[in-house]
Scaffold this active site. Structure first.
Site, short mmCIF file in Angstrom:
data_model
loop_
_atom_site.label_atom_id
_atom_site.label_comp_id
_atom_site.label_asym_id
_atom_site.label_seq_id
_atom_site.Cartn_x
_atom_site.Cartn_y
_atom_site.Cartn_z
CG ASP A 53 2.04 -16.66 -21.61
OD1 ASP A 53 2.65 -16.69 -22.69
OD2 ASP A 53 2.28 -17.44 -20.67
CD GLU A 89 8.28 -22.88 -25.67
OE1 GLU A 89 8.96 -22.55 -26.65
OE2 GLU A 89 7.73 -22.06 -24.93
#
EC number: 4.2.1.20
Lengths: 399, 268
Positions: free
Chosen positions: B61, B50
């Site tokens: 995140d 990914e």
């Protein structure tokens, strides 16, 4: 029937959009929180017990209705009729508290135990810490590390009110990063925490909910103007726009009166072409920021650009989706004022009327000379906040 | 056939250990490390990769990946640069490749143009956490499908059963199962709460396989996760390896090998 159907609406549609702007562009981790709010907010606001408590607090705690003051000397200077909506007289010093009162009552009814918020200059942080103290809810406020240094008095106020102030240490370490951190905090605490967003930004239903809580501003303007002039609509309503909550509140009940010119004033910073500006509609283009499709300042690659304004409350790279729609549809007139023009306007108001405005509100005052308002027209300016917090900046301009 | 679909179709009889998907940020630690990291991951034994497209405001995140995003942007990474770096990747890369990122840079590039470029290069799927499902279904699904690009959806412990069913119905490839209520890189391991969430997912008989991400950092957590799904996804822990590495190729390969093949006999 057809005429009604064709009438343009500037309010949010059933899917959470204003034209093509709005929506809820949030990661799946936030979906249940936002969805819980979306499913409940209209019903909660409409509840008579909510309305009673909200209106009671606005009246007896915030100090509403705030005055609509005819500024005679300012009017004379610009050869028109200028009224100031005195949101600067609200408890905590700005309109921000209208929204935090509404949202803390919302949080209570959703059974939330803790509050998280973001703040730039600290006004929304103070307004949030205030209502958390009032309602005895735990409060965490994220603030960019740079803003913490620049806005020490508001940091102290939040701490005295019992809030925990956490620095946003990544990115540009200002408002947009504080907003990111508050969203992450909400992701990490999805069940018992409510996120009190300070402006008409974020995923649906936030822009609509915050606008509804701020709409008291234009509701009052209408009857106050009627009382004083015999007519409830002015020719112009002026407000500064960062995210745009004070403007959203000041425009709300005039949106469908197409003869009322709605003027949004953005912060041009050091000038539109200087590379140090926060004039979103002049410099931005459509994209997605903090959960909604709106207009934002960005690079060709779609990275969010760091804005600049002397006023920390206007230092935001986007605008609320409703404002993006007002701009795009032509319903709103978007102007801008530089740092210098805003400071001059602040001094002008202070010397003519004895009112020291917040730097944010001074941006709205700064375009008076460019409006072209005539002697028989009426101009309402939303004076969103008071200038106490900006004294350090103003002092530099006193000889 | 799409490489992700093919991988999961063959996975059962190829191995029993669970598929390992590793995330890294494009252009990190240095701008031109992207292809080298990708190759080393494949050589070390990653089953899927990914590639993160760095973004200025990555709300889902944690700090580790945020900092890798900041660094990659400072290095000059952009969607255009990334496509240029990856243009010949299928000469050497056979594992499925996904691009992960936030929706704004993709919108600015143009969704159709973006999908077309992915197809041209050999990217198999996209993970865009802040793209709403209804927007995808109403505006972009037909475009994704016409270029053979899979859109990977996430589920979390707070996702309702009805919504999980909906996500399963519109998903292809796999479902990204977020292990706990958190941003990336905050917690690790599998606790009792997660066990019941994973069992609940297992008992739903979804048509799509699942990979578990968030909090997976080593062999132990990879193995735990793989016991509850088709495999696991590692992100922040791998970014930390890249941050500290003096020899990227060696360190990447040994990290992947350790995660996948850490001797069973060693008990903690």
């Amino acid at each position: 029937m057809e005429a009604i159907a064709e009438k343009k609406s500037y309010q949010v549609d059933s899917k959470g959009y204003y034209g093509t702007f709005g929506g809820a562009f949030v990661p799946e981790m936030l979906y249940p929180n936002v969805e819980e709010l979306r499913q409940n907010y209209l019903q909660i606001i409409a509840d008579p017990s909510f309305q009673k408590e909200f209106n009671d607090l606005l009246r007896n705690y915030v100090g509403r209705p705030t005055p609509l003051y005819r500024a005679n000397r300012l009017s004379k200077k610009y050869n028109t009729n200028i009224f100031l909506k005195r949101e600067d007289l609200c408890h905590t010093g700005a309109h921000k508290v209208n929204n935090t009162i509404g949202q803390i009552l919302m949080a209570q009814r959703l059974g939330k135990k803790r509050i998280v918020a973001e703040t730039g200059a600290g006004q929304h942080g103070v307004a949030t810490a205030t209502v958390c103290a009032l309602m005895n809810l735990e409060c965490t406020v994220y603030m960019g590390e740079l803003d913490i240094e620049r806005q020490a008095p508001n940091v102290a106020r939040m701490k005295m009110l019992g809030a925990e102030v956490r620095p946003a240490i990544c990115g540009s370490r200002t408002l947009k990063d504080a907003t990111n951190e508050a969203m992450r905090h909400w992701i990490n605490n999805p069940v018992d925490t409510h996120y009190i967003i300070g402006s008409v930004v974020g995923p649906h239903p936030y822009p609509d909910m915050v606008a509804r809580f701020q709409s008291i501003i234009s509701e009052e303007i209408r009857w106050q103007l009627k009382e004083q002039t015999g007519k409830e609509t002015p020719d112009y309503v002026l407000a500064c726009v960062g995210g745009g909550s004070n403007a959203a509140g000041a425009f709300y009940h005039f949106l469908d009166d197409e003869d009322v010119r709605l003027v949004a004033v953005e912060a041009a910073g050091m000038g539109l072409d200087s590379g140090h500006s926060a004039a979103t509609t002049a410099l931005g283009k459509p994209g997605v920021l903090h959960g909604s499709r709106t207009i934002l300042m960005q690079t060709e690659d779609g990275q969010v650009v760091e804005p600049f304004s002397i006023s920390a409350g206007l230092d935001y790279p986007g605008i609320g989706p409703q404002h993006a729609y007002l701009y795009d549809s032509g319903r709103g007139i978007f102007m801008s004022a530089t740092d210098e023009e805003a400071v001059q306007a602040a001094f002008e108001l202070t010397r003519l009327e004895g009112i020291i405005p917040a730097l944010e509100s001074a941006h709205a005052l700064a375009v008076l000379g460019q409006l072209g308002a005539t002697t028989d027209e009426t101009v309402v300016i939303n004076l969103s906040g008071r200038g106490d917090k900006d004294m350090a900046t103003y002092m530099k301009h006193i000889d | 056939m799409n490489r992700i679909k093919e991988l999961f179709r063959n996975a059962d009889h190829v191995q029993n250990n669970g598929l390992l998907n590793i995330y890294f940020t494009a252009g990190f630690p240095e701008l031109n490390d992207t292809m080298g990291v990708l190759r080393a991951l494949q050589d070390g034994g990653a089953d899927l990769v990914e590639i993160g497209m760095p973004y200025s405001d990555p709300v889902a995140d944690g700090e580790t990946i945020q900092k890798s995003n900041d660094r990659a942007l400072e290095n000059g990474m952009s969607v255009k640069v990334l496509f240029e770096q990856l243009k010949d990747m299928r000469k050497t890369i056979s594992v499925p490749v996904l691009l992960m990122g936030y929706v704004n840079p993709v919108l600015q590039y143009g969704i159709e143009h973006f999908c077309q470029k992915c197809a041209e290069i050999g990217v198999d799927g996209l993970i865009l956490p802040d793209m709403p499902m209804d927007v995808y279904l109403n505006e972009y699904k037909t475009i994704f499908e016409s270029y053979g690009i899979l859109n990977i959806f996430l589920v979390t412990p707070q996702t309702s059963e009805a919504r999980i069913r909906l996500i399963d119905a519109v998903s292809e490839g796999f479902i990204y199962t977020v292990s706990s209520a958190s941003v990336t890189g905050s917690k690790s391991g599998v606790n009792a709460n997660m066990e019941s969430y994973f069992s609940r997912l297992n008992s739903m008989n979804l048509k799509n396989p699942r990979l578990i991400g968030f909090g997976i950092k080593d062999h132990e957590t990879y193995k735990q996760a793989s016991g509850h799904a088709s495999g696991a996804i590692i992100g922040s822990a791998f970014i930390r390896v890249l941050q500290e590495s003096q020899d990227l190729e060696q360190d990447i390969k040994s990290f992947v090998r350790e995660v996948k093949n850490y001797p069973e006999t060693i008990e903690i």
